[in-house]
Design an enzyme around this catalytic site. Structure first.
Site, PDB file in Angstrom:
ATOM      1  N   ASP A 184      -3.692 -11.180   7.056  1.00 33.72           N
ATOM      2  CA  ASP A 184      -3.148  -9.968   7.674  1.00 33.72           C
ATOM      3  C   ASP A 184      -2.315 -10.398   8.882  1.00 33.72           C
ATOM      4  OD1 ASP A 184      -5.146  -8.999   5.919  1.00 33.72           O
ATOM      5  OD2 ASP A 184      -5.510  -7.242   7.179  1.00 33.72           O
ATOM      6  N   LYS A 197       0.569  -2.697   6.391  1.00 28.69           N
ATOM      7  CA  LYS A 197      -0.649  -2.238   7.064  1.00 28.69           C
ATOM      8  C   LYS A 197      -0.265  -1.515   8.340  1.00 28.69           C
ATOM      9  CE  LYS A 197      -4.723  -4.305   9.323  1.00 28.69           C
ATOM     10  NZ  LYS A 197      -5.487  -5.574   9.487  1.00 28.69           N
ATOM     11  N   LYS A 208      -2.303  -0.490   3.509  1.00 23.94           N
ATOM     12  CA  LYS A 208      -3.615  -0.548   4.149  1.00 23.94           C
ATOM     13  C   LYS A 208      -3.582   0.308   5.400  1.00 23.94           C
ATOM     14  CE  LYS A 208      -6.905  -3.667   6.426  1.00 23.94           C
ATOM     15  NZ  LYS A 208      -7.312  -5.079   6.667  1.00 23.94           N
TER      16      LYS A 208
END
Length: 234
Positions: free
Chosen positions: A98, A161, A191
């Site tokens: 991430d 995300k 996400k």
């Protein structure tokens, strides 16, 4: 993807959307051990931790992925450093990365630089490693969200995300998740992370297009399944 319009998903179903997260600077090795045990008990998809916590001991037979942050939380790291950090994380057992982009570059409209930053990490951790790109959506305008998502897809990201959860502007919103999904279409997933605290929050994010949720209080969130609003209320 779950259909929240025809049914209210169970706690077990929503758990499979969750990256059970511990990114506090004061987190200890014992805290991460407890995080792993709780993730296994709850049946979450993965855990998400800081790179210095690797390597980890995942119980034999546990169906649990390991996600690790990169360039966290500011994104103001050189691309080469992000790529090296991601590469080391994979070498030490991470399944997913991430990464945080340079939000300032987005605000300045330098999307070619944003794409190059993401591409550098993608080159260091090619598929099947999952690469999620944190765009800090609460700090961006709609046009900037779209531009950041387009740069992410062009660079080969698997997910966009919403948030680190550390920015003062805030975390995920239904509006941002929906806009991000509309932008990436079927080229990437979304996400929702930052401020997803209740079961109803989770359902709303899934309904907006999220296929993964970053949650630190997963046990409390999933315990709200029995009191969730009826399907079709969104």
């Amino acid at each position: 993807m779950l259909s929240t319009t025809t049914m209210t998903p169970s706690a077990a179903m929503v758990a499979k959307y969750i990256d059970h997260t511990l990114l506090k600077p004061e987190a200890t090795a014992d805290d991460v051990t407890a995080l792993i045990a709780e993730a296994v008990e709850l049946g979450t998809y993965s855990i998400c931790v800081s790179p210095s916590m690797l390597p980890l001991r995942i119980p034999a037979g546990a169906d649990l992925k390991v996600a690790v942050v990169c360039g966290f939380p500011s994104g103001k790291h050189h691309s080469a450093i992000k790529a090296a950090e991601a590469d080391l994380a994979i070498e030490q057992g991470a399944d997913e990365i991430d990464m945080v982009i340079d939000i300032g570059a987005v605000k300045a409209g330098r999307f070619a630089e944003v794409q190059a930053d993401i591409a550098a990490v993608r080159a260091g951790v090619p598929a099947p490693t999952v690469l999620k790109v944190i765009i800090e959506s609460a700090a961006l305008t709609d046009a900037e969200i779209v531009g950041a998502c387009q740069a992410s897809v062009a660079a080969g990201a698997d997910f966009v995300k919403t948030s680190t959860g550390f920015h003062p502007a805030g975390g995920a919103t239904v509006h941002a998740v929906r806009l991000m999904k509309q932008t990436v279409g079927d080229r990437a997933e979304v996400k929702a992370s930052g401020g997803v605290r209740s079961f109803d929050d989770a359902l709303a994010m899934i309904d907006a297009g999220a296929t993964r949720l970053g949650v630190s209080g997963s046990a409390a969130l999933l315990s709200g399944a029995s009191s969730a609003e009826p399907a079709g209320s969104y």
